[in-house]
Write an enzyme that holds these catalytic residues in place. Structure first.
Site, PDB file in Angstrom:
ATOM      1  N   LYS A 162     -13.117  -5.188   0.937  1.00  0.00           N
ATOM      2  CA  LYS A 162     -11.750  -5.245   0.425  1.00  0.00           C
ATOM      3  C   LYS A 162     -11.686  -6.296  -0.676  1.00  0.00           C
ATOM      4  O   LYS A 162     -12.128  -7.452  -0.475  1.00  0.00           O
ATOM      5  CB  LYS A 162     -10.786  -5.601   1.557  1.00  0.00           C
ATOM      6  N   ASP A 191     -12.867  -1.824  -2.536  1.00  0.00           N
ATOM      7  CA  ASP A 191     -11.553  -1.162  -2.482  1.00  0.00           C
ATOM      8  C   ASP A 191     -10.479  -2.210  -2.767  1.00  0.00           C
ATOM      9  O   ASP A 191     -10.315  -3.162  -2.001  1.00  0.00           O
ATOM     10  CB  ASP A 191     -11.347  -0.556  -1.086  1.00  0.00           C
ATOM     11  N   GLU A 217     -12.757   1.674  -5.536  1.00  0.00           N
ATOM     12  CA  GLU A 217     -11.598   2.443  -5.040  1.00  0.00           C
ATOM     13  C   GLU A 217     -10.303   1.728  -5.385  1.00  0.00           C
ATOM     14  O   GLU A 217     -10.178   0.516  -5.142  1.00  0.00           O
ATOM     15  CB  GLU A 217     -11.764   2.568  -3.517  1.00  0.00           C
ATOM     16  N   ASP A 242      -7.546   6.828  -3.426  1.00  0.00           N
ATOM     17  CA  ASP A 242      -7.259   6.874  -1.982  1.00  0.00           C
ATOM     18  C   ASP A 242      -5.764   7.129  -1.813  1.00  0.00           C
ATOM     19  O   ASP A 242      -5.308   8.261  -1.895  1.00  0.00           O
ATOM     20  CB  ASP A 242      -7.729   5.552  -1.342  1.00  0.00           C
ATOM     21  N   LYS A 266      -8.763  11.217   4.246  1.00  0.00           N
ATOM     22  CA  LYS A 266      -8.445  10.585   5.529  1.00  0.00           C
ATOM     23  C   LYS A 266      -7.761  11.618   6.408  1.00  0.00           C
ATOM     24  O   LYS A 266      -6.655  12.075   6.087  1.00  0.00           O
ATOM     25  CB  LYS A 266      -7.537   9.373   5.324  1.00  0.00           C
ATOM     26  N   GLN A 294      -7.973   5.133   7.934  1.00  0.00           N
ATOM     27  CA  GLN A 294      -6.597   4.634   7.812  1.00  0.00           C
ATOM     28  C   GLN A 294      -6.352   3.564   8.876  1.00  0.00           C
ATOM     29  O   GLN A 294      -5.274   3.499   9.457  1.00  0.00           O
ATOM     30  CB  GLN A 294      -5.600   5.786   7.923  1.00  0.00           C
TER      31      GLN A 294
END
Ligand code: MUC
Ligand code: MG
Length: 367
Positions: A162, A191, A217, A242, A266, A294
């Site tokens: 992240k 991401d 992402e 996403d 997802k 998710q």
């Protein structure tokens, strides 16, 4: 086999380690268990994990839309009448996790009735996926230690990091620390959950490129239309949409507009039926897919791997299948297990899962 009732049960299970990222943080899995009952006595299950900070759904909104809008229209329909079911669901814009949980519970029922795993019904390509672990925000040394633990304990060698914090160099330092600790064999991708501007993202991509990241992402908002297109054109790796591309129409627009070159699927928000449409569309357009997470519990993860393993195109890359490990408990009678960096689909009819009644009684919030 007709639908007789749809239950939406709120429950809450705390996380041992909260997940933090640029658009929010999750401390407790406040989800809704969806159970679809039928006139032949079978019950299908699926999980609805609302993400208020992204899609605006909450536990209460999921329950309300199921009880007041979806269930009254669906009760009486045949479980296999998926076009009719989706005709009803499609009338309502939004509410992706509520719709998806109903869809997946119906596939669970179809599998149970036919005596076949959902994976086999969907595509039957394989029965397992490599696992990618998501690392939430923390200091570089702590994120590197978590990655090492995941590698040593579960054999996981793919990590989604992240990013999207300021200063940009903080997240670059994290990736550097991960590369140092994990060596060249580990796969790293990032991401941003829309946390950076396009120019910050471009700077980050230049600094991250020597570290060999493989995907980027949602580094900046897709609504910054020209900035995002400018960024995607210069990205040295596939750029994944996403939360900006959920529906088939959004996926088409995103790929045609140059807002992304790859798509995260997802099952929590497109179920099995719409995930199929997105996957086939991506194959047709020549865009790679990643099976995303998710922030799912074990039931949601069982759905992701059932879908991801079913097709060559969705099992090529590792799936994000491990964050349930951070929850203090779960609802399934048999916990999912990751070993050698892989998660295998149970060879049982439907989703092959059962809800533990004692655990449900302990965690449900409506009694
Ligand atoms: C991800 O890929 O963005 C964070 C928020 C959410 O809905 O999913 C996660 C992971
Ligand atoms: Mg994401």
């Amino acid at each position: 086999m007709k639908i007789t009732a749809i239950e939406a049960i709120p429950y809450a299970i705390p996380y041992a380690k909260p997940l933090r990222f640029a658009s929010g943080e999750v401390h407790t899995a406040e989800h809704v268990l969806v159970r679809v009952h039928t006139d032949n006595g079978l019950t299908g299950v699926a999980d609805a994990p609302p993400r208020p900070f992204t899609y605006g759904e909450t536990q209460q909104s999921v329950i309300a839309v199921i009880e007041k809008i979806f269930a009254p229209n669906l009760v009486g329909l045949d479980v296999l009448a998926r076009e009719a079911v989706h005709g009803h669901l499609r009338r309502t814009v939004g509410n992706p996790v509520a719709k998806s949980a109903i869809d997946m519970a119906l596939w669970d029922l179809a599998g149970q009735a036919l005596g076949l795993p959902v994976t086999t019904l969907l595509g039957g390509h394989g029965n397992s996926m490599r696992v990618s672990h998501m690392l939430g925000f923390d200091e570089p040394a702590k994120m590197a230690a978590e990655a090492e633990r995941m590698r040593d304990r579960y054999g996981i060698r793919v990590f989604k990091v992240k990013v999207g914090r300021r200063p940009v160099r903080l997240d670059v330092e994290v990736c550097r620390a991960l590369r140092e600790v994990l060596g060249d064999e580990a796969e790293l991708y990032v991401d941003g959950n829309r946390g950076w501007t396009a120019s910050e993202s471009a700077r980050a991509l230049r600094a991250l490129d020597p570290l060999g990241i493989t995907l980027a992402e949602e580094l900046c908002p897709a609504d910054d239309v020209l900035g995002r297109r400018w960024l995607v054109r210069q990205s040295p790796v596939p750029f994944v949409a996403d939360e900006s591309a959920v529906t088939p129409a959004e996926v088409t627009r995103s790929l045609l507009d140059g807002a992304a070159t790859a798509i995260s699927i997802k099952t929590a928000r497109t179920g099995f039926t719409t995930s199929q449409r997105v996957l086939f569309q991506c194959e047709g357009m020549g865009a790679e897919v990643v099976m995303g997470n998710q922030i799912d519990g074990q039931l949601g993860t069982a759905c992701t791997v059932a879908f991801g393993a079913a097709y060559a195109a969705s099992s090529h890359r590792a799936g994000e299948l491990s964050n349930f490990l951070d929850m203090r408990d779960d609802l399934l009678t048999e916990p999912l297990t990751i070993s050698d960096g892989r998660l295998t689909v149970r060879d049982l009819p439907g989703l092959g899962v059962a809800i533990d009644p004692d655990k449900l009684a302990r965690y449900r919030q409506d009694t």
